[in-house]
Motif scaffolding. Structure first.
Motif: not given
Length: 185
Positions: A1-22
């Motif tokens: 469960m922890r590993k899954r949340w790490l991947l979800i949160i990290g990926s969401a942060a990267v995606a949010l960066f790309v969207i906001i920066r774009a």
């Protein structure tokens, strides 16, 4: 469960960066622009404000760091070579520094200064200025000081590798002894 949340949160942060920066309307006071080629456009895109940290800077640095935690999680063999998994070795390497953060922090200042002095002396560059106050570095910097980024990175890697045995030794001392003051180092 922890590993899954790490991947979800990290990926969401990267995606949010790309969207906001774009969209370039929020999260970073310094705007990016199209440059002469793709590489320079990407560099403009990821050029964010570190001090004080902007939202974009935090998203683009913490997102990959959280994804890194996913890969270095104990028992995770996500980083593998053809013959063996290097994930546990890499994890142990970084955990060693994490067990002695202040010890490493203080020693890295001394080590980096000694490496800078040694390199300047070895290449016939001015050394005396390295023993003056940092205020004078900005008001009257000597000519011919400094090195290329490649030399800086090699020096940084060498410094970390030099400090690893000391940090590993001190982590062992902290594990064996339970003195209250060791918890601060």
């Amino acid at each position: 469960m922890r590993k899954r949340w790490l991947l979800i949160i990290g990926s969401a942060a990267v995606a949010l960066f790309v969207i906001i920066r774009a969209f370039d309307r929020y999260g970073e006071p310094q705007h990016w622009s199209h440059q002469k080629n793709t590489l320079f456009t990407i560099l403009s895109f990821i050029n964010t404000t570190k001090y004080p940290p902007s939202l974009d800077y935090l998203l683009m640095t913490l997102g990959p760091a959280i994804i890194g935690l996913y890969f270095f999680e104990p028992g995770r063999a996500a980083i593998a070579t053809a013959t063996q998994s290097i994930g546990p070795w890499v994890r142990k390497f970084f955990v060693t520094f994490g067990r002695v953060p202040l010890f490493f922090y203080v020693l890295q200042w001394v080590t980096s200064h000694l490496i800078a002095v040694a390199l300047h002396a070895a290449f016939g560059k001015p050394v005396r200025w390295l023993f003056q106050t940092p205020v004078s570095w900005f008001t009257n910097p000597p000519h011919g000081n400094g090195f290329s980024l490649v030399v800086v990175y090699i020096s940084w890697i060498a410094g970390v590798l030099l400090l690893y045995p000391l940090c590993k030794w001190f982590a062992g001392v902290k594990a064996r002894r339970k003195d209250w003051w060791l918890s601060y180092l």
